[in-house]
Scaffold this motif. Structure first.
Motif, PDB file in Angstrom:
ATOM      1  N   GLY A  28      -5.934   1.018  12.102  1.00  0.00           N
ATOM      2  CA  GLY A  28      -6.313   2.301  11.531  1.00  0.00           C
ATOM      3  C   GLY A  28      -7.295   3.074  12.379  1.00  0.00           C
ATOM      4  O   GLY A  28      -7.744   4.141  11.984  1.00  0.00           O
ATOM      5  N   CYS A  40       0.824  -1.213   0.000  1.00  0.00           N
ATOM      6  CA  CYS A  40       0.000   0.000   0.000  1.00  0.00           C
ATOM      7  C   CYS A  40       0.855   1.260   0.000  1.00  0.00           C
ATOM      8  O   CYS A  40       0.320   2.367  -0.023  1.00  0.00           O
ATOM      9  CB  CYS A  40      -0.983   0.000   1.154  1.00  0.00           C
ATOM     10  N   THR A  82      -9.685   5.501   2.595  1.00  0.00           N
ATOM     11  CA  THR A  82      -9.581   4.162   2.013  1.00  0.00           C
ATOM     12  C   THR A  82     -10.701   3.228   2.445  1.00  0.00           C
ATOM     13  O   THR A  82     -10.639   2.040   2.197  1.00  0.00           O
ATOM     14  CB  THR A  82      -8.225   3.523   2.412  1.00  0.00           C
ATOM     15  N   SER A  83     -11.730   3.751   3.083  1.00  0.00           N
ATOM     16  CA  SER A  83     -12.742   2.842   3.640  1.00  0.00           C
ATOM     17  C   SER A  83     -13.729   2.311   2.604  1.00  0.00           C
ATOM     18  O   SER A  83     -14.160   1.174   2.674  1.00  0.00           O
ATOM     19  CB  SER A  83     -13.523   3.545   4.749  1.00  0.00           C
ATOM     20  N   SER A 142     -12.545   8.774   6.016  1.00  0.00           N
ATOM     21  CA  SER A 142     -11.436   7.860   5.806  1.00  0.00           C
ATOM     22  C   SER A 142     -11.278   7.613   4.319  1.00  0.00           C
ATOM     23  O   SER A 142     -12.205   7.157   3.655  1.00  0.00           O
ATOM     24  CB  SER A 142     -11.706   6.549   6.532  1.00  0.00           C
ATOM     25  N   ARG A 144      -1.875   3.408   4.323  1.00  0.00           N
ATOM     26  CA  ARG A 144      -2.686   3.074   5.492  1.00  0.00           C
ATOM     27  C   ARG A 144      -1.963   3.310   6.809  1.00  0.00           C
ATOM     28  O   ARG A 144      -2.568   3.198   7.863  1.00  0.00           O
ATOM     29  CB  ARG A 144      -3.137   1.609   5.399  1.00  0.00           C
ATOM     30  N   CYS A 145      -0.653   3.568   6.754  1.00  0.00           N
ATOM     31  CA  CYS A 145       0.052   3.633   8.024  1.00  0.00           C
ATOM     32  C   CYS A 145       0.854   4.914   8.237  1.00  0.00           C
ATOM     33  O   CYS A 145       1.239   5.214   9.360  1.00  0.00           O
ATOM     34  CB  CYS A 145       0.962   2.433   8.180  1.00  0.00           C
TER      35      CYS A 145
END
Lengths: 574, 425
Positions: free
Chosen positions: B133, A496, B238-239, B236, A500-501
């Protein structure tokens, strides 16, 4: 010369006459190696690294400590020392090594049979040295055997060879050396550049260094008796800081790039030939696949060296001839490093020596200043030993090198990752990765999680990296930004690309360092933009869509804000 | 004269907007859809200019951010879609909270997202949940640094359970959201949160959750009604939750419009002098009077970047394809990759090093690549284009919708010689 210095061997340097005995400039593997060795022999050491540990070639290599089969034909002694030292590294940091079996396919041609026989003999000679590094002997394989081992191999093959090498995480190796040096009393300053080297006007001896912390602008002066210039490709620039001509630490910088793919596409490294006849490879490396490498003279900015699309195409073309699946694989990352190759004019890059040498600048009127030129990851310990031997003679130290006898942090004990996973109720993969990176030091992270169970949270699901490890990297391993954490933990280097982090990691770094929260977003955005830039050069059809999504996501959640996001260092409050 | 037949290729926001105005203009509308890209992945914030640029320019000029009124046609579309909360003219724009721990403004937003403007004088409670997350404590710390004194908002992490089953720690956001579509489940959530809210006092709190409040229904309002406090999601990126709700709202609106929807992949669009035809991978071609291409940019897959080393055969480049292809293929369409060079300027494909990602104020090539259209939105005769597939401009929700609305309007009017579109210079 009117005031020629005495020959190096007859001088002696006093210990304890300055703030430190030795200033090491450069936090690559040679620098941290010298810092560790010199500290172990009782010298007072301070190390200054301009960017981060393993920022240059050490952290951007192929991730192998190979035995140097290429020297076998003309200098078998080099192969022997390489193999022996590979064995030493294995003994002091067993957790960091993993076996990489190689396949060298040979395509059918008029000369193929002769070629195979020659290779057979060559690797037979190499087998002699394999026991020094616990390597397995080679095998001559038929085409069918090759295809059975790796069905992805393409082409009309005559047969091939297998041989055995070891993989390593170069950034972890640097971190381990730096930690050990620090624990033994050395002072390690990352993100701190040396602005000048002061020398006595009469004798030319080194006196002090002036440093500047690049993130908060603080400056200072430190007196020292000797200075080791271990700045790799930066060596001429560093030497110039002391008023030496750059040619006194001359080298020939050679850029090498690698492409990383999102998974292990093969369990064997496979050798291939480029259009111009160079040997390149695709290798399984940790939980991904790496293709490397190029070797081109580099004339650019060392602090900002990245792979470009042309280099990527050149490598992919070469690999695809034997391993076509590479074309449809998903590239997630590229990196570039600059080798500090020994200088020679008029030779092709590949023909340059990978040897190393210690330059004593007493010969150039600067007693106490030394430059380490050349070298490679596999022989860093040996190079550091040679450098420290020189220093030991100057300081009249009796103690011999023992860096090959004493474990690096985490290398003293074998830890069972499955037991760790059970004890902490964490994912077995996460535990395995933790043990790989930290060896027995995983216990420190285990302790953190016991005290604060919430730190078992997964920050980076791709790798995976736990919150406790991120905090550990900042608190104990000198990480100061998301990039630094990524170098130490591989956070955000998975499929990714940190989407995401990065934000979460930025929050943790900022919190651990006591910075205002707004820096978290900036650090995260910086990391994402930089990752994206290095990934963009390897884009295929699917990755292009992923990238477009990444841009949209970053825009929605973090904003891209500023034009300066791609500068290397962020400014922080004092 | 019979109603013009309009085929719209795509089913994202631009396509839906085109269907809206085309239907209103009296056209007979057919949508062909092979799935949604960027619209299904939007995070729920609705802008016409990237928000970070607006905030930056406000910061530089010192002027307060103000919501700008939407054009009437856009307002009507938003109302019909019934998905967004649109800021009132002149009011401060909504302030959304993101899972990255920052606050951002938007012109409008998915109704389930929490607007800090509705939480004045309250403490926003953030329940802890063991999900990757989602770290309530860290979110609270970051947001405390992100809100300004003018927001009059405080934040606190609370321990009330929001996950009912163990596997909910690992399922994706949109799946968790779907569980709250169920009334009984929502009642359970309200009951676990009620005690904590009572303890703080209803009048003094609001509730912030992850993107979990319904995948096909808007559950934030229902939960808010049960608890008596403002309730909303954090944004969010990427949700996929906001995108799931968009798809549901779209289907409802298409139903209302009476548009026909054909599931399938379009391989070719034929325009030109004759009646245009839309050729499908499977099934009969669709004949029509005008086509609207709303296939999206790179995310939607309407524009494909295909470097020759991937597309060409392994041995030598026997068939070099341009680095950009438009999917579906439209005869005469001219594609651009970043604006400053044509698609065929290099047989090796464009060098992406410098252009792929946005650099400073400039958009990256990946955002910009698309098809050239004339000033009336045509990319070929009787073929219009709308949304992210169009080259240039900014890739924002409102811009995509606006271009869709214009294309739909033009499509419905195209065959009528008395229409203003044809008379326009």
């Amino acid at each position: 010369m009117p005031d020629a210095p005495p020959p190096p061997s007859s001088r002696s340097l006093p210990r304890g006459a300055a703030d430190v005995d030795i200033v090491v400039i450069g936090g690559g593997v040679n620098g941290v190696g010298v810092a560790r060795d010199a500290t172990m022999r009782g010298l007072k050491v301070a190390l200054f690294e301009r960017n981060d540990l393993a920022f240059g070639a050490s952290g951007n290599s192929s991730g192998m400590i190979h035995g140097g089969p290429r020297y076998l034909t003309y200098d078998p002694a080099v192969t022997e020392t390489s193999c022996r030292d590979s064995g030493h590294i294995q003994a002091i940091a067993p957790h960091l090594l993993f076996r990489i079996p190689f396949l060298m396919p040979v395509e059918k041609s008029a000369r193929a049979k002769v070629m195979l026989t020659l290779m057979d003999g060559f690797f037979q000679a190499y087998d002699e040295f394999q026991p020094l590094k616990r390597g397995k002997p080679h095998a001559r394989l038929t085409a069918d055997e090759l295809h059975a081992l790796e069905p992805g191999l393409r082409g009309d093959l005559e047969g091939g060879m297998s041989f055995d090498e070891w993989g390593i995480d170069g950034a972890r190796l640097c971190t381990a050396n730096a930690l050990d040096a620090r624990e033994r009393g050395a002072k390690i300053h990352v993100g701190t550049t040396i602005e000048s080297i002061e020398r006595k006007p009469d004798s030319g001896e080194v006196v002090a260094v002036r440093w500047r912390d690049l993130r908060n602008g603080r400056t200072g002066r430190m007196t020292t008796t000797a200075i080791v210039n271990a700045t790799g490709a930066w060596a001429p620039i560093t030497a110039a800081l002391g008023g030496l001509e750059a040619k006194r630490a001359r080298l020939r910088p050679g850029k090498g790039i690698h492409i990383a793919y999102d998974r292990r596409l093969t369990n064997y490294a496979i050798g291939a030939t480029t259009i111009d006849g160079r040997q390149i490879f695709v290798e399984p490396w940790q939980n991904m696949t790496v293709v490397g490498t190029t070797d081109d003279d580099f004339y650019g900015d060392l602090d900002d060296c990245t792979a470009n699309s042309e280099e990527v195409r050149y490598l992919v073309q070469g690999i695809a001839r034997v391993f076509p699946a590479i074309r449809s694989a998903r590239a997630i990352h590229t990196w570039a490093g600059v080798r500090p190759t020994l200088y020679a004019y008029g030779k092709m890059e590949d023909a340059l020596s990978r040897e190393h040498e210690v330059v004593d600048h007493a010969a150039h009127g600067a007693p106490g200043l030394y430059s380490m030129i050349g070298g490679k990851l596999a022989s860093y310990r040996l190079f550091a030993e040679e450098m420290t031997d020189t220093l030991a003679t100057q300081f009249r130290l009796g103690s011999p090198c023992s860096t090959h006898k004493s474990s690096l942090p985490g290398g003293d004990e074998v830890v069972d990752p499955f037991a760790l996973a059970q004890r902490l109720e964490i994912d077995a993969v996460a535990a395995r990765r933790l043990v790989y990176r930290h060896g027995s030091r995983a216990a420190l992270i285990e302790e953190r999680i016991r005290e604060r169970p919430r730190e078992a949270a997964v920050v980076c699901p791709c790798e995976p990296v736990l919150e406790a490890e991120v905090r550990h990297a900042v608190a104990e391993e000198m990480a100061r930004s998301v990039d630094d954490v990524a170098r130490r933990t591989r956070l955000g280097l998975g499929a990714c690309g940190g989407m995401r982090c990065a934000a979460r990691c930025g929050q943790i770094v900022v919190e651990e360092r006591g910075l205002p929260p707004r820096f978290a977003r900036e650090m995260a955005a910086r990391f994402l933009v930089r990752r994206a830039r290095t990934r963009a050069v390897a884009l295929g059809p699917e990755q292009a869509r992923q990238e477009a999504l990444a841009i949209a996501s970053a825009r929605a959640e973090l904003g891209l804000l500023d034009a300066n996001l791609d500068s290397q260092t962020e400014s922080e409050p004092r | 004269m019979s109603a013009p037949r309009v085929v719209i290729v795509g089913s994202g926001l631009a396509a839906l907007a085109a269907a809206f105005t085309a239907s209103r203009g009296g056209a007979e509308v057919t949508l062909v859809s092979g799935g949604v890209g960027a619209s299904a992945l939007y995070a729920g914030a609705v802008d016409d200019v990237p928000w970070d640029e607006l905030e930056r320019s406000a910061e530089i000029s010192g002027a307060a951010l103000e919501a700008r009124p939407l054009p009437a046609e856009l307002s009507a579309f938003a109302e019909a879609l019934d998905l967004w909360r649109v800021a009132e003219d002149g009011a401060p724009p909504p302030r959304l909270v993101t899972t990255a721990g920052i606050t951002r403004s938007a012109q409008a937003h998915d109704r389930a997202l929490l607007d800090l403007g509705t939480c004045r004088g309250r403490t926003v409670l953030v329940p802890r949940a063991e999900r990757a997350g989602w770290d309530a404590d860290s979110l609270v710390r970051c947001l405390r640094g992100a809100v300004s004194p003018a927001d009059e908002v405080d934040l606190a992490a609370i321990g009330a359970p929001v996950l009912r089953f163990d596997e909910e720690r690992d399922i994706v956001d949109v799946d968790l959201a779907a569980r709250h579509d169920d009334d009984a489940r929502l009642a359970w959530l309200a009951s676990t949160l009620a005690a904590e809210i009572e303890r703080w006092g209803r009048a003094s709190v609001a509730l912030l959750l992850g993107p979990w409040l319904g995948a096909s229904r808007y559950r934030a309002d229902a939960l808010s009604a049960r608890l008596g406090v403002p309730v909303g999601e954090a944004l969010s990126a990427t949700s996929g939750t906001a995108g799931a709700r968009f798809e549901r709202a779209r289907d409802a609106l298409l139903d209302k419009l009476g548009a026909r929807v054909v599931a399938g992949w379009v391989t070719r669009v034929e325009g030109g002098a004759a009646k245009p035809r839309v050729v499908l991978r499977a099934g009969e071609p669709l004949a029509c009077d005008v086509v609207v291409l709303a296939t999206g940019g790179l995310i939607g897959g309407g524009v494909r970047y295909a470097p020759p080393e991937y597309g060409a055969p392994a041995e030598g480049a026997k068939a070099v394809r341009p680095p950009l292809t438009l999917s579906p293929e439209v005869a005469g369409a001219h594609l651009s990759f970043g604006g400053d060079h044509g698609p065929a300027s290099s047989t090796q494909g464009p060098v992406l090093d410098e252009r792929a990602w946005p650099r400073g104020p400039e958009d990256g090539a990946l955002e910009r690549c698309g098809v050239w259209v004339d000033e009336r939105g045509h990319l070929a005769k009787k073929v219009l284009a709308a949304g992210d597939v169009v080259f240039g401009g900014r890739r924002t929700v409102l811009r995509a919708v606006a271009s869709g609305l214009a294309a739909g309007r033009a499509a419905a009017a195209l065959d009528r010689p008395e229409s203003p579109a044809e008379r326009a210079p």
